[in-house]
Design a protein around this motif. Structure first.
Motif, mmCIF file in Angstrom:
data_model
loop_
_atom_site.group_PDB
_atom_site.id
_atom_site.type_symbol
_atom_site.label_atom_id
_atom_site.label_comp_id
_atom_site.label_asym_id
_atom_site.label_seq_id
_atom_site.Cartn_x
_atom_site.Cartn_y
_atom_site.Cartn_z
ATOM 1 N N GLU A 135 0.848 -1.195 0.000
ATOM 2 C CA GLU A 135 0.000 0.000 0.000
ATOM 3 C C GLU A 135 0.883 1.245 0.000
ATOM 4 O O GLU A 135 0.433 2.338 0.308
ATOM 5 N N CYS A 146 -3.233 -3.791 4.652
ATOM 6 C CA CYS A 146 -2.312 -4.840 5.103
ATOM 7 C C CYS A 146 -2.740 -6.234 4.662
ATOM 8 O O CYS A 146 -2.009 -7.200 4.880
ATOM 9 N N LYS A 172 -8.615 4.227 17.526
ATOM 10 C CA LYS A 172 -9.362 3.353 18.460
ATOM 11 C C LYS A 172 -10.409 2.536 17.689
ATOM 12 O O LYS A 172 -10.602 1.347 17.947
ATOM 13 N N HIS A 232 -1.928 -10.391 12.280
ATOM 14 C CA HIS A 232 -1.418 -9.146 11.689
ATOM 15 C C HIS A 232 -0.933 -8.260 12.840
ATOM 16 O O HIS A 232 -1.621 -8.130 13.858
ATOM 17 N N SER A 291 -7.049 -2.762 6.769
ATOM 18 C CA SER A 291 -8.055 -1.736 7.034
ATOM 19 C C SER A 291 -8.890 -1.471 5.803
ATOM 20 O O SER A 291 -8.460 -1.660 4.668
HETATM 21 P P1 HMG Z 1 -3.080 6.181 21.785
HETATM 22 O O1 HMG Z 1 -4.503 6.532 21.687
HETATM 23 O O2 HMG Z 1 -2.117 7.300 21.890
HETATM 24 O O3 HMG Z 1 -2.754 5.202 22.953
HETATM 25 O O4 HMG Z 1 -2.673 5.287 20.545
HETATM 26 P P2 HMG Z 1 -3.591 4.891 24.288
HETATM 27 O O5 HMG Z 1 -3.729 6.129 25.071
HETATM 28 O O6 HMG Z 1 -4.827 4.096 23.976
HETATM 29 O O7 HMG Z 1 -2.525 3.942 24.980
HETATM 30 C C1 HMG Z 1 -2.214 2.724 24.407
HETATM 31 C C2 HMG Z 1 -2.075 1.706 25.521
HETATM 32 O O8 HMG Z 1 -0.929 2.081 26.314
HETATM 33 C C3 HMG Z 1 -3.267 1.686 26.491
HETATM 34 O O9 HMG Z 1 -3.459 0.341 26.864
HETATM 35 C C4 HMG Z 1 -2.776 2.460 27.678
HETATM 36 O O10 HMG Z 1 -3.400 2.123 28.898
HETATM 37 C C5 HMG Z 1 -1.301 2.078 27.677
HETATM 38 P P3 HMG Z 1 -4.865 -0.395 26.539
HETATM 39 O O11 HMG Z 1 -5.901 0.371 27.220
HETATM 40 O O12 HMG Z 1 -4.999 -0.292 25.016
HETATM 41 O O13 HMG Z 1 -4.622 -1.782 27.017
HETATM 42 N N1 HMG Z 1 -0.437 3.031 28.391
HETATM 43 C C6 HMG Z 1 0.596 2.660 29.159
HETATM 44 N N2 HMG Z 1 1.072 1.456 29.499
HETATM 45 C C7 HMG Z 1 2.169 1.413 30.308
HETATM 46 N N3 HMG Z 1 2.776 2.534 30.814
HETATM 47 C C8 HMG Z 1 2.312 3.754 30.486
HETATM 48 C C9 HMG Z 1 1.181 3.856 29.629
HETATM 49 N N4 HMG Z 1 0.484 4.892 29.127
HETATM 50 C C10 HMG Z 1 -0.489 4.372 28.366
HETATM 51 N N5 HMG Z 1 2.920 4.833 30.968
HETATM 52 C C11 HMG Z 1 -3.549 3.771 18.879
HETATM 53 C C12 HMG Z 1 -3.133 3.943 20.315
HETATM 54 C C13 HMG Z 1 -3.703 2.307 18.545
HETATM 55 C C14 HMG Z 1 -4.898 4.477 18.679
HETATM 56 C C15 HMG Z 1 -2.477 4.421 17.962
HETATM 57 O O14 HMG Z 1 -1.248 3.777 18.147
HETATM 58 C C16 HMG Z 1 -2.838 4.401 16.492
HETATM 59 O O15 HMG Z 1 -3.634 5.195 15.999
HETATM 60 N N6 HMG Z 1 -2.183 3.480 15.731
HETATM 61 C C17 HMG Z 1 -2.395 3.337 14.283
HETATM 62 C C18 HMG Z 1 -3.645 2.515 13.976
HETATM 63 C C19 HMG Z 1 -3.458 1.063 14.288
HETATM 64 O O16 HMG Z 1 -2.363 0.553 14.383
HETATM 65 N N7 HMG Z 1 -4.592 0.335 14.412
HETATM 66 C C20 HMG Z 1 -4.565 -1.085 14.671
HETATM 67 C C21 HMG Z 1 -5.757 -1.820 14.054
HETATM 68 S S1 HMG Z 1 -5.962 -1.410 12.330
HETATM 69 C C22 HMG Z 1 -4.712 -2.352 11.534
HETATM 70 O O17 HMG Z 1 -4.136 -3.214 12.115
HETATM 71 C C23 HMG Z 1 -4.433 -2.007 10.111
HETATM 72 C C24 HMG Z 1 -3.162 -1.216 9.884
HETATM 73 O O18 HMG Z 1 -2.029 -2.051 10.028
HETATM 74 C C25 HMG Z 1 -3.193 -0.573 8.489
HETATM 75 C C26 HMG Z 1 -3.467 -1.449 7.274
HETATM 76 O O19 HMG Z 1 -4.305 -2.328 7.266
HETATM 77 O O20 HMG Z 1 -2.861 -1.123 6.253
HETATM 78 C C27 HMG Z 1 -3.000 -0.074 10.861
#
Ligand code: HMG
Length: 389
Positions: free
Chosen positions: A79, A111, A199, A233, A309
């Motif tokens: 992609e 992906c 999220k 994945h 996605s």
């Molecule tokens: P965010 O919103 O900044 O993170 O980003 P958060 O606030 O939800 O924190 C993440 C986790 O860290 C949480 O744990 C927190 O509690 C923890 P959870 O509640 O999830 O269990 N946390 C801590 N832990 C330890 N010590 C600390 C601490 N502080 C917080 N101090 C988000 C998270 C996934 C939204 C972001 O990374 C993002 O937007 N990522 C990109 C999208 C993505 O990867 N999505 C995954 C599913 S879609 C997919 O897989 C397809 C993709 O690969 C693309 C394709 O298909 O081409 C993305």
């Protein structure tokens, strides 16, 4: 007849930034990255590396060892396309000097496309058992600086040779499939960073997993106990752990944390150190499992969940073949990951902000440490690739 993966090779950039460094600059506790999302390092492609050089580098190891005869199809899944018309695979075909009798195309569905390529390759080989297909999945994951997605960037490529005598993984015919038109993650043609509803994307991933697993279970008559190791994945490794927890819970299975870890054991380490490589990422996990498992996996069934996605997802499985260890490139992968160069934050940002020249003039790119191939420059809007040595 068995059809499946006869060779598998992985390549990623020789440069990375540690997420501790990123955390310091962003004012974020590094444990949010190391523990919360389960990522430690992000592989960063230097200016003379792209999906073509990474894909060709992954594939070269296979072609050098297995020869080029009867490679009648090259499927390039990505992609991070570099051209709206010409398939990236055609550049790879040229760099590897593959036979002219070859069908070469590029596939896209976020992906998921690596899995689409693998399954199309398997279907072709089923119908033409004497031929071999080279599947290449390569991507550069890129989000806006300072965005929640930033620490999940990364890059890498996996190449697989699909044959009718697979000596690594024989694919099972049963699959669970899922398509739903959603906007969880996308990248319009005019942008070079993805947009994401983070999220929401994690929720859709889990819904798609449940739908695919349910179908796979009905079709195959297999249950969780029939799967020895689970590959997911890997946008970030915590996502896979959450997915596995969800799968166990929704199936009414109980497992201790230790058992859960063991069921996914050995699939996460490479990804922790390279970050998301989109189409390649599931297969980076599979490579890691095969390369690093202390246990002999021969005869064991591996379950694989592919998610792209948008979204398209698939649950499928395969059985590891006797003697697979001798077919791996585990030493090369280990050396590659151990010998990478760490970037400072400034170097990371400088590379991130480089703008690809679009004026049609001649531009020569600085020489960084790459694999066997590099992007030497661009002239008259044509990318110029060369052997790196
Ligand atoms: P965010 O919103 O900044 O993170 O980003 P958060 O606030 O939800 O924190 C993440 C986790 O860290 C949480 O744990 C927190 O509690 C923890 P959870 O509640 O999830 O269990 N946390 C801590 N832990 C330890 N010590 C600390 C601490 N502080 C917080 N101090 C988000 C998270 C996934 C939204 C972001 O990374 C993002 O937007 N990522 C990109 C999208 C993505 O990867 N999505 C995954 C599913 S879609 C997919 O897989 C397809 C993709 O690969 C693309 C394709 O298909 O081409 C993305």
């Amino acid at each position: 007849m068995n059809v499946g993966i006869d060779a598998i090779s992985f390549y990623s950039s020789n440069y990375f930034i540690d997420l501790k460094t990123l955390g310091e600059v962003r004012g974020v506790d590094p444990d949010k990255y190391y523990v919360g999302i389960g990522q430690e390092k992000m592989a960063i492609p230097p200016p003379d590396e792209d999906i073509v050089t990474m894909g060709a580098s992954a594939a070269q190891a296979i072609v050098q060892r297995e020869g080029k005869d009867r490679i009648e199809m090259l499927l390039f899944a990505t992609e991070s396309g570099i051209d709206q018309s010409k398939a990236a695979g055609v550049f790879v075909h040229g760099l590897l000097q593959l036979p002219a009798r070859c069908r070469t195309v590029e596939l896209k569905e976020a992906c998921y496309s690596g899995t689409a390529a693998l399954q199309l390759a398997a279907a072709w080989v089923q119908a033409h058992p004497a031929s071999r297909v080279l599947v290449v999945a390569a991507d550069v994951a890129r989000y806006e600086l300072g965005s929640p997605g930033e620490p999940t960037q990364g890059c890498g490529a996996v190449a697989m040779l699909v044959t009718a005598h697979p000596r690594i993984l024989a694919l099972d015919p049963e699959v669970g499939l899922y398509t739903e038109d959603v906007m969880d993650f996308w990248r319009p043609n005019y942008r070079d960073q993805a947009l994401v509803d983070g999220k929401y994307s994690t929720r859709v991933y889990l819904q798609a997993l449940q739908a695919c697993w349910q179908q796979y279970r009905e079709q195959s008559g297999r249950d969780l106990a029939d799967i020895h190791r689970f590959c997911y994945h890997l946008p970030f490794t915590r996502m896979a752990e959450k997915a596995h927890e969800r799968l166990l819970k929704s199936s009414g299975a109980s497992a201790t944390d230790e058992q859960q870890k063991q069921q996914m054991g050995g699939t996460l380490d490479y990804n922790k150190r390279t970050g998301n490589s989109y189409a390649a990422s599931l297969y980076v996990g599979l490579t890691c499992l095969l390369d690093t498992s202390a246990e002999d996996l021969a005869g064991k069934r591996i379950g694989l969940f592919s998610y792209g996605s948008g979204c398209v997802a698939e649950y499928f499985s395969g059985v590891v073949q006797p003697g697979y260890q001798a077919r791996l490139f585990a030493d090369q992968h280990r050396t590659m990951l151990e010998q990478r160069t760490e970037l400072t934050y400034r170097q990371y940002e400088d590379i991130y902000n480089l703008v690809f020249p679009t004026d049609g003039g001649r531009h020569t790119f600085s020489r960084y440490r790459t694999g066997p191939f590099r992007l030497a420059g661009v002239n008259q809007h044509k990318r110029l690739y060369e052997a790196a040595t």
